[in-house]
Design a protein around this motif. Structure first.
Motif, PDB file in Angstrom:
ATOM      1  N   ALA A   1       6.053  13.622  -0.430  1.00 26.39           N
ATOM      2  CA  ALA A   1       5.598  13.517  -1.932  1.00 26.39           C
ATOM      3  C   ALA A   1       5.627  12.211  -2.519  1.00 26.39           C
ATOM      4  O   ALA A   1       6.534  11.356  -2.076  1.00 26.39           O
ATOM      5  N   GLU A   2       4.869  11.813  -3.686  1.00 19.70           N
ATOM      6  CA  GLU A   2       5.086  10.708  -4.213  1.00 19.70           C
ATOM      7  C   GLU A   2       6.448  10.718  -4.802  1.00 19.70           C
ATOM      8  O   GLU A   2       6.831  11.647  -5.496  1.00 19.70           O
ATOM      9  N   PRO A   3       7.129   9.497  -5.233  1.00 18.59           N
ATOM     10  CA  PRO A   3       6.771   8.136  -4.836  1.00 18.59           C
ATOM     11  C   PRO A   3       7.307   7.740  -3.469  1.00 18.59           C
ATOM     12  O   PRO A   3       7.074   6.752  -3.113  1.00 18.59           O
ATOM     13  N   ALA A   4       7.744   8.670  -2.878  1.00 17.20           N
ATOM     14  CA  ALA A   4       8.186   8.320  -1.404  1.00 17.20           C
ATOM     15  C   ALA A   4       7.258   7.919  -0.420  1.00 17.20           C
ATOM     16  O   ALA A   4       7.336   7.016   0.170  1.00 17.20           O
ATOM     17  N   ARG A   5       5.933   8.552  -0.921  1.00 14.69           N
ATOM     18  CA  ARG A   5       4.877   8.091   0.210  1.00 14.69           C
ATOM     19  C   ARG A   5       4.489   6.739  -0.150  1.00 14.69           C
ATOM     20  O   ARG A   5       4.137   5.944   0.684  1.00 14.69           O
ATOM     21  N   PHE A   6       4.163   6.440  -1.436  1.00 14.97           N
ATOM     22  CA  PHE A   6       3.872   5.153  -1.928  1.00 14.97           C
ATOM     23  C   PHE A   6       5.052   4.151  -1.222  1.00 14.97           C
ATOM     24  O   PHE A   6       4.364   3.054  -0.704  1.00 14.97           O
TER      25      PHE A   6
ATOM     26  N   THR B   1       7.390  -9.547   2.156  1.00 16.95           N
ATOM     27  CA  THR B   1       8.599  -9.437   1.313  1.00 16.95           C
ATOM     28  C   THR B   1       7.894  -8.769  -0.181  1.00 16.95           C
ATOM     29  O   THR B   1       8.618  -8.034  -0.711  1.00 16.95           O
ATOM     30  N   MET B   2       6.967  -9.382  -0.410  1.00 16.87           N
ATOM     31  CA  MET B   2       6.302  -8.563  -1.580  1.00 16.87           C
ATOM     32  C   MET B   2       5.855  -7.281  -1.433  1.00 16.87           C
ATOM     33  O   MET B   2       5.816  -6.451  -2.421  1.00 16.87           O
ATOM     34  N   SER B   3       5.544  -6.748  -0.265  1.00 17.46           N
ATOM     35  CA  SER B   3       5.356  -5.360   0.008  1.00 17.46           C
ATOM     36  C   SER B   3       6.643  -4.501  -0.143  1.00 17.46           C
ATOM     37  O   SER B   3       6.716  -3.596  -0.944  1.00 17.46           O
ATOM     38  N   MET B   4       7.776  -5.274  -0.090  1.00 18.31           N
ATOM     39  CA  MET B   4       8.956  -4.589   0.162  1.00 18.31           C
ATOM     40  C   MET B   4       9.513  -4.605  -1.527  1.00 18.31           C
ATOM     41  O   MET B   4      10.066  -3.596  -1.864  1.00 18.31           O
ATOM     42  N   VAL B   5       9.097  -5.417  -2.093  1.00 22.02           N
ATOM     43  CA  VAL B   5       9.479  -5.647  -3.703  1.00 22.02           C
ATOM     44  C   VAL B   5       8.524  -4.509  -4.359  1.00 22.02           C
ATOM     45  O   VAL B   5       9.272  -3.535  -5.051  1.00 22.02           O
ATOM     46  N   MET B   6       7.256  -4.315  -4.144  1.00 24.10           N
ATOM     47  CA  MET B   6       6.568  -3.151  -4.675  1.00 24.10           C
ATOM     48  C   MET B   6       7.113  -1.838  -4.054  1.00 24.10           C
ATOM     49  O   MET B   6       7.071  -0.816  -5.003  1.00 24.10           O
ATOM     50  N   ALA B   7       7.371  -1.896  -3.012  1.00 25.49           N
ATOM     51  CA  ALA B   7       8.003  -0.428  -2.224  1.00 25.49           C
ATOM     52  C   ALA B   7       9.459  -0.122  -3.078  1.00 25.49           C
ATOM     53  O   ALA B   7       9.409   1.249  -3.415  1.00 25.49           O
TER      54      ALA B   7
ATOM     55  N   PHE C   1       6.503   6.501 -11.792  1.00 23.76           N
ATOM     56  CA  PHE C   1       5.514   6.257 -10.756  1.00 23.76           C
ATOM     57  C   PHE C   1       4.246   7.150 -11.174  1.00 23.76           C
ATOM     58  O   PHE C   1       4.020   8.105 -11.725  1.00 23.76           O
ATOM     59  N   HIS C   2       2.970   6.245 -10.979  1.00 24.02           N
ATOM     60  CA  HIS C   2       1.667   6.429 -11.051  1.00 24.02           C
ATOM     61  C   HIS C   2       0.842   6.053 -10.044  1.00 24.02           C
ATOM     62  O   HIS C   2       1.083   4.992  -9.446  1.00 24.02           O
ATOM     63  N   ARG C   3      -0.239   6.705  -9.652  1.00 23.48           N
ATOM     64  CA  ARG C   3      -1.077   6.181  -8.649  1.00 23.48           C
ATOM     65  C   ARG C   3      -1.850   4.768  -9.021  1.00 23.48           C
ATOM     66  O   ARG C   3      -2.152   4.171  -7.882  1.00 23.48           O
ATOM     67  N   GLY C   4      -1.697   4.503 -10.058  1.00 26.90           N
ATOM     68  CA  GLY C   4      -2.268   3.158 -10.455  1.00 26.90           C
ATOM     69  C   GLY C   4      -1.433   1.866  -9.620  1.00 26.90           C
ATOM     70  O   GLY C   4      -1.888   0.770  -9.512  1.00 26.90           O
ATOM     71  N   MET C   5      -0.351   2.258  -9.245  1.00 25.06           N
ATOM     72  CA  MET C   5       0.600   1.185  -8.522  1.00 25.06           C
ATOM     73  C   MET C   5      -0.107   0.673  -6.955  1.00 25.06           C
ATOM     74  O   MET C   5      -0.042  -0.308  -6.589  1.00 25.06           O
ATOM     75  N   TYR C   6      -0.863   1.623  -6.496  1.00 21.17           N
ATOM     76  CA  TYR C   6      -1.575   1.623  -5.297  1.00 21.17           C
ATOM     77  C   TYR C   6      -2.483   0.264  -5.729  1.00 21.17           C
ATOM     78  O   TYR C   6      -2.963  -0.346  -4.522  1.00 21.17           O
ATOM     79  N   LEU C   7      -3.289   0.130  -6.927  1.00 16.41           N
ATOM     80  CA  LEU C   7      -4.036  -1.054  -6.789  1.00 16.41           C
ATOM     81  C   LEU C   7      -3.736  -2.381  -6.499  1.00 16.41           C
ATOM     82  O   LEU C   7      -4.196  -2.910  -5.526  1.00 16.41           O
ATOM     83  N   PRO C   8      -2.517  -2.744  -7.029  1.00 16.63           N
ATOM     84  CA  PRO C   8      -1.973  -4.023  -6.807  1.00 16.63           C
ATOM     85  C   PRO C   8      -1.697  -4.051  -5.286  1.00 16.63           C
ATOM     86  O   PRO C   8      -1.860  -5.096  -4.797  1.00 16.63           O
ATOM     87  N   LEU C   9      -1.093  -2.938  -4.861  1.00 17.27           N
ATOM     88  CA  LEU C   9      -0.745  -3.158  -3.416  1.00 17.27           C
ATOM     89  C   LEU C   9      -1.623  -3.400  -2.523  1.00 17.27           C
ATOM     90  O   LEU C   9      -1.689  -3.981  -1.853  1.00 17.27           O
ATOM     91  N   LEU C  10      -2.627  -2.584  -2.816  1.00 16.51           N
ATOM     92  CA  LEU C  10      -4.139  -2.709  -2.151  1.00 16.51           C
ATOM     93  C   LEU C  10      -4.632  -4.121  -2.048  1.00 16.51           C
ATOM     94  O   LEU C  10      -4.999  -4.798  -1.299  1.00 16.51           O
TER      95      LEU C  10
END
Length: 376
Positions: free
Chosen positions: A241-246, A290-296, A312-321
């Motif tokens: 489940a989220e946020p572990a999936r993100f 590195t920045m993927s790990m920071v976001m994670a 956590f909210h799904r909006g965090m996916y937008l900057p990651l994408l």
């Protein structure tokens, strides 16, 4: 997230005032990030809000030591539970920011040397507390950071120090992932990672002394990338489940970019700081990995280190994408195909992604604390 942060000792429970003091150490790191992004825009040849060229000249140091390095040092200082440990994040962030001021660039670099050396001392303290191979791997990374800062103080060109900066970040992340993955791996896997860490450190030295053998560094980093893909718990938590999936998705994407960087180092000449191969390898590891790990790790590290509830909210996916789309545009269309407009556009997208993530985190801090969803 490290074991010490994930499972703090009862006596280490912070008071109401301690979290605020800890959070203050993240402010100069955030300032270093903003300055580094301004320098990135200048290097891309597009409009940047900051005047002058100092941010562009110090871009690499601001991003690696001033921002990511300071955050790593802050997390380690919290784990050490000694006030002297905070000299490391303070020295790294302050030293990076001093690079922007006139006539004190040498003083700033001296502070970076002192801050990275203090980080090594922090790892020594953690090692004495528990003879953990994960700490040993991270300590090797800190030694590389100190070596890079010393090299910069001695006038070594930044492009020659890229393997040292990259080794610092790669080994830090690998050591932290080992702490979480060891329950699912054979004991031999830990020894393999220690051997790979030693090969990364040795090949970084070889790349500095004999640049023609930089491909050895690529092979060593590729070994770490394979180890992460094989043993990281993100392969399993990506179905949670989220946020572990993100977190898991961000980490798996970062590992893919680490493989790209390793491949470029292994097969291409990256010694020329103006070449597409240099740009591709550097940004694949510093941005993609590195920045993927920071976001994670933000959803768990920020609450644990600074006691700030991050919902956590799904909006965090937008900057990651946006980060990964920008990297694909920059490295494929820009570096590989030589389209300058695409190179610039991809770079701007990654800058917007990091700024967007900062804004997303800031907005999330105003929401209710998250419901625990596991650690990736």
């Amino acid at each position: 997230m490290t074991a010490e942060i994930a499972n703090p000792a009862p006596r280490a429970r912070p008071s109401r005032r301690v979290p605020a003091r800890r959070a203050l150490f993240a402010l100069p790191a955030a300032a270093a990030l903003l300055a580094g992004l301004d320098g990135a825009l200048s290097l891309l040849g597009v409009w940047s809000p900051g005047p002058g060229t100092r941010a562009a000249e110090s871009h690499g140091m601001l991003m690696t030591l001033g921002f990511v390095g300071a955050l790593i040092a802050l997390e380690r200082a919290v784990a050490l539970r000694r006030r002297t440990g905070y000299l490391a994040p303070a020295g790294l962030a302050a030293g990076a920011l001093l690079l922007l001021a006139p006539h004190v660039r040498i003083a700033g670099t001296v502070l970076l040397v002192a801050g990275s050396a203090a980080l090594v001392v922090v790892y020594v303290g953690l090692w004495r507390r528990r003879y953990d191979q994960a700490v040993l791997v991270q300590a090797l990374g800190a030694v590389l950071a100190a070596g890079a800062a010393i090299g910069a103080l001695g006038g070594v060109p930044v492009q020659s120090l890229v393997p040292w900066f990259a080794g610092f970040l790669v080994l830090t992340v690998a050591g932290e992932r080992l702490e979480l993955a060891r329950l699912r791996m054979p004991a031999a896997a830990e020894r393999v990672l220690v051997s790979l860490a030693a090969s990364v450190a040795c090949s970084a030295l070889v790349a500095l002394l004999w640049p023609a053998f930089t491909f050895c560094f690529g092979i060593a980093v590729g070994g770490v990338a394979v180890w992460l893909v094989r043993y990281d718990v993100a392969r399993h938590t990506v179905r949670a489940a989220e946020p572990a999936r993100f977190m898991a998705r961000a980490m798996l994407a970062g590992q893919a970019w680490l493989g790209v960087a390793a491949a470029v180092w292994a097969v291409a000449d990256t010694t020329d700081g103006s070449s597409p191969a240099y740009d591709a390898s550097a940004h694949a590891v510093f941005l993609g990995f590195t920045m993927s790990m920071v976001m994670a790790h933000a959803p768990v590290i920020l609450p644990a280190v600074a006691a700030l509830p991050l919902a956590f909210h799904r909006g965090m996916y937008l900057p990651l994408l946006l980060l990964h789309v920008g990297l694909v545009v920059r490295l494929w269309l820009g570096d590989a195909l030589g389209i300058r407009a695409a190179w610039q556009a991809g770079g701007v997208l990654t800058v917007l992604a990091l700024l967007g993530f900062l804004l997303t985190v800031g907005w999330s801090l105003t929401r209710r604390p998250p419901v625990p969803g596991g650690v990736a």
